[in-house]
Design a protein around this motif. Structure first.
Motif, PDB file in Angstrom:
ATOM      1  N   UNK A  19      -0.327  -0.613   9.774  1.00  0.00           N
ATOM      2  CA  UNK A  19      -1.766  -0.377   9.745  1.00  0.00           C
ATOM      3  C   UNK A  19      -2.104   0.874   8.936  1.00  0.00           C
ATOM      4  N   UNK A  20      -1.360   1.951   9.146  1.00  0.00           N
ATOM      5  CA  UNK A  20      -1.669   3.202   8.457  1.00  0.00           C
ATOM      6  C   UNK A  20      -1.427   3.080   6.962  1.00  0.00           C
ATOM      7  N   UNK A  21      -0.343   2.414   6.568  1.00  0.00           N
ATOM      8  CA  UNK A  21      -0.061   2.232   5.140  1.00  0.00           C
ATOM      9  C   UNK A  21      -1.098   1.327   4.491  1.00  0.00           C
ATOM     10  N   UNK A  22      -1.503   0.284   5.204  1.00  0.00           N
ATOM     11  CA  UNK A  22      -2.502  -0.634   4.669  1.00  0.00           C
ATOM     12  C   UNK A  22      -3.857   0.032   4.506  1.00  0.00           C
ATOM     13  N   UNK A  23      -4.265   0.825   5.489  1.00  0.00           N
ATOM     14  CA  UNK A  23      -5.552   1.510   5.414  1.00  0.00           C
ATOM     15  C   UNK A  23      -5.559   2.551   4.293  1.00  0.00           C
ATOM     16  N   UNK A  24      -4.429   3.223   4.092  1.00  0.00           N
ATOM     17  CA  UNK A  24      -4.348   4.223   3.030  1.00  0.00           C
ATOM     18  C   UNK A  24      -4.575   3.576   1.663  1.00  0.00           C
ATOM     19  N   UNK A  25      -4.008   2.397   1.472  1.00  0.00           N
ATOM     20  CA  UNK A  25      -4.182   1.709   0.191  1.00  0.00           C
ATOM     21  C   UNK A  25      -5.585   1.107   0.083  1.00  0.00           C
ATOM     22  N   UNK A  26      -6.115   0.598   1.178  1.00  0.00           N
ATOM     23  CA  UNK A  26      -7.470   0.048   1.155  1.00  0.00           C
ATOM     24  C   UNK A  26      -8.492   1.116   0.781  1.00  0.00           C
ATOM     25  N   UNK A  28      -8.178   3.079  -1.483  1.00  0.00           N
ATOM     26  CA  UNK A  28      -8.138   3.147  -2.947  1.00  0.00           C
ATOM     27  C   UNK A  28      -8.799   1.914  -3.555  1.00  0.00           C
ATOM     28  N   UNK A  29      -9.799   1.381  -2.872  1.00  0.00           N
ATOM     29  CA  UNK A  29     -10.393   0.108  -3.276  1.00  0.00           C
ATOM     30  C   UNK A  29     -11.024   0.169  -4.658  1.00  0.00           C
ATOM     31  N   UNK A  30     -11.563   1.322  -5.040  1.00  0.00           N
ATOM     32  CA  UNK A  30     -12.182   1.446  -6.362  1.00  0.00           C
ATOM     33  C   UNK A  30     -11.155   1.219  -7.467  1.00  0.00           C
ATOM     34  N   UNK A  31      -9.972   1.802  -7.299  1.00  0.00           N
ATOM     35  CA  UNK A  31      -8.914   1.622  -8.300  1.00  0.00           C
ATOM     36  C   UNK A  31      -8.471   0.162  -8.356  1.00  0.00           C
ATOM     37  N   UNK A  32      -8.369  -0.484  -7.196  1.00  0.00           N
ATOM     38  CA  UNK A  32      -7.973  -1.892  -7.160  1.00  0.00           C
ATOM     39  C   UNK A  32      -9.024  -2.748  -7.857  1.00  0.00           C
ATOM     40  N   UNK A  33     -10.294  -2.468  -7.596  1.00  0.00           N
ATOM     41  CA  UNK A  33     -11.373  -3.222  -8.230  1.00  0.00           C
ATOM     42  C   UNK A  33     -11.362  -3.040  -9.739  1.00  0.00           C
ATOM     43  N   UNK A  34     -11.119  -1.822 -10.203  1.00  0.00           N
ATOM     44  CA  UNK A  34     -11.054  -1.554 -11.640  1.00  0.00           C
ATOM     45  C   UNK A  34      -9.899  -2.324 -12.284  1.00  0.00           C
ATOM     46  N   UNK A 167       1.991   1.914  -1.720  1.00  0.00           N
ATOM     47  CA  UNK A 167       2.144   1.603  -0.295  1.00  0.00           C
ATOM     48  C   UNK A 167       2.846   2.811   0.329  1.00  0.00           C
ATOM     49  N   UNK A 168       2.086   3.683   0.941  1.00  0.00           N
ATOM     50  CA  UNK A 168       2.584   4.994   1.366  1.00  0.00           C
ATOM     51  C   UNK A 168       3.441   4.895   2.619  1.00  0.00           C
ATOM     52  N   UNK A 169       4.661   4.417   2.449  1.00  0.00           N
ATOM     53  CA  UNK A 169       5.600   4.286   3.556  1.00  0.00           C
ATOM     54  C   UNK A 169       7.015   4.387   3.008  1.00  0.00           C
ATOM     55  N   UNK A 170       7.913   4.937   3.815  1.00  0.00           N
ATOM     56  CA  UNK A 170       9.323   4.989   3.437  1.00  0.00           C
ATOM     57  C   UNK A 170      10.102   3.815   4.025  1.00  0.00           C
ATOM     58  N   UNK A 171       9.421   2.951   4.747  1.00  0.00           N
ATOM     59  CA  UNK A 171      10.048   1.770   5.345  1.00  0.00           C
ATOM     60  C   UNK A 171       9.989   0.619   4.340  1.00  0.00           C
ATOM     61  N   UNK A 177       5.631  -5.701   2.653  1.00  0.00           N
ATOM     62  CA  UNK A 177       4.508  -6.430   3.243  1.00  0.00           C
ATOM     63  C   UNK A 177       3.172  -5.982   2.652  1.00  0.00           C
ATOM     64  N   UNK A 178       3.023  -4.683   2.416  1.00  0.00           N
ATOM     65  CA  UNK A 178       1.791  -4.176   1.816  1.00  0.00           C
ATOM     66  C   UNK A 178       1.668  -4.679   0.385  1.00  0.00           C
ATOM     67  N   UNK A 179       2.779  -4.698  -0.343  1.00  0.00           N
ATOM     68  CA  UNK A 179       2.743  -5.191  -1.719  1.00  0.00           C
ATOM     69  C   UNK A 179       2.316  -6.657  -1.777  1.00  0.00           C
ATOM     70  N   UNK A 180       2.826  -7.464  -0.867  1.00  0.00           N
ATOM     71  CA  UNK A 180       2.439  -8.885  -0.841  1.00  0.00           C
ATOM     72  C   UNK A 180       0.928  -9.004  -0.623  1.00  0.00           C
ATOM     73  N   UNK A 181       0.408  -8.228   0.314  1.00  0.00           N
ATOM     74  CA  UNK A 181      -1.034  -8.264   0.559  1.00  0.00           C
ATOM     75  C   UNK A 181      -1.809  -7.830  -0.685  1.00  0.00           C
ATOM     76  N   UNK A 182      -1.347  -6.775  -1.345  1.00  0.00           N
ATOM     77  CA  UNK A 182      -2.051  -6.255  -2.520  1.00  0.00           C
ATOM     78  C   UNK A 182      -2.085  -7.280  -3.637  1.00  0.00           C
ATOM     79  N   UNK A 183      -0.953  -7.930  -3.926  1.00  0.00           N
ATOM     80  CA  UNK A 183      -1.027  -8.856  -5.055  1.00  0.00           C
ATOM     81  C   UNK A 183      -1.750 -10.147  -4.703  1.00  0.00           C
ATOM     82  N   UNK A 184      -1.860 -10.480  -3.435  1.00  0.00           N
ATOM     83  CA  UNK A 184      -2.756 -11.588  -3.061  1.00  0.00           C
ATOM     84  C   UNK A 184      -4.220 -11.186  -3.284  1.00  0.00           C
TER      85      UNK A 184
END
Length: 206
Positions: A19-26, A28-34, A167-171, A177-184
């Motif tokens: 959850x924390x890694x996903x929220x941190x990337x979310x 950054x929504x402006x960068x993703x939209x760009x 995806x700000x995690x060392x796991x 899992x965060x990467x899969x969500x991002x590229x979807x």
């Protein structure tokens, strides 16, 4: 003591890490939209997406490619994409003769046109061949995007990509899992923009 009672804190903590890694990337929504806007603009100009990564990043590259080339949602347009890690003969041949660091850079030089896009994937941002692939793509005028984990590593520090999504995690499992969500999300929003060219406008770089 029931297993469910002893495992409850562990399950909660596992979800919290994601959850924390996903929220941190979310955030950054402006960068993703760009990034999606630029990708849609380049697809409309006839560009293709070139994707690469090592190990699990290589399987992600293949997954991304098939998402764009053969959309699972009926009615969505197929968009051209190629995964450089899919051809084991080329990967091993280039690695054997020119070194592992040139695995993707060599292929980018052969495949790329200036209208194209390059997406590099690295679990910790420290993969030299992914970094070199992105550097080469940028030198050739491609739009460059990186999916990395941890603190972004050398790929983030060296500024080799137009957009770096971390995806700000060392796991490694959480990063994957965060990467899969991002590229979807990238795939979904690129199609939204591609289908409505008025949303792209003339401001996308190229």
């Amino acid at each position: 003591m029931p297993v469910t009672s002893t495992m409850h804190p562990a399950v909660g903590e596992a979800f919290l890490r994601r959850d924390s890694a996903g929220h941190a990337l979310a955030a950054d929504s402006e960068r993703i939209a760009q990034a999606c806007r630029e990708m849609a603009a380049r697809f409309r100009r006839g560009g293709k997406l070139i994707v690469f990564g090592n190990g699990g990043g290589g399987t992600d590259a293949a997954h991304i490619t098939v998402e764009f080339m053969h959309p699972v949602i009926v009615g969505k347009k197929a968009l051209p994409a190629v995964a450089l890690s899919n051809d084991s003969a080329t990967v091993s041949g280039v690695s054997g003769r020119e070194g592992l660091a040139e695995t993707f850079a060599h292929q980018v030089r052969q495949w790329a046109d200036p209208a194209d896009m390059a997406l590099g994937i690295s679990r910790d941002g420290g993969c030299e061949n992914v970094l070199r692939g992105l550097e080469t793509a940028r030198e050739l005028g491609l739009f460059t995007l990186a999916l990395v984990g941890g603190d972004g590593g050398a790929i983030a520090r060296d500024g080799v990509a137009d957009h770096v999504l971390i995806a700000a995690s060392d796991d490694p499992a959480v990063v994957k899992e965060i990467h899969v969500t991002v590229y979807h999300v990238l795939w979904e929003l690129v199609h939204v923009l591609f289908e409505q060219p008025g949303l792209i406008g003339d401001g996308a770089a190229g």
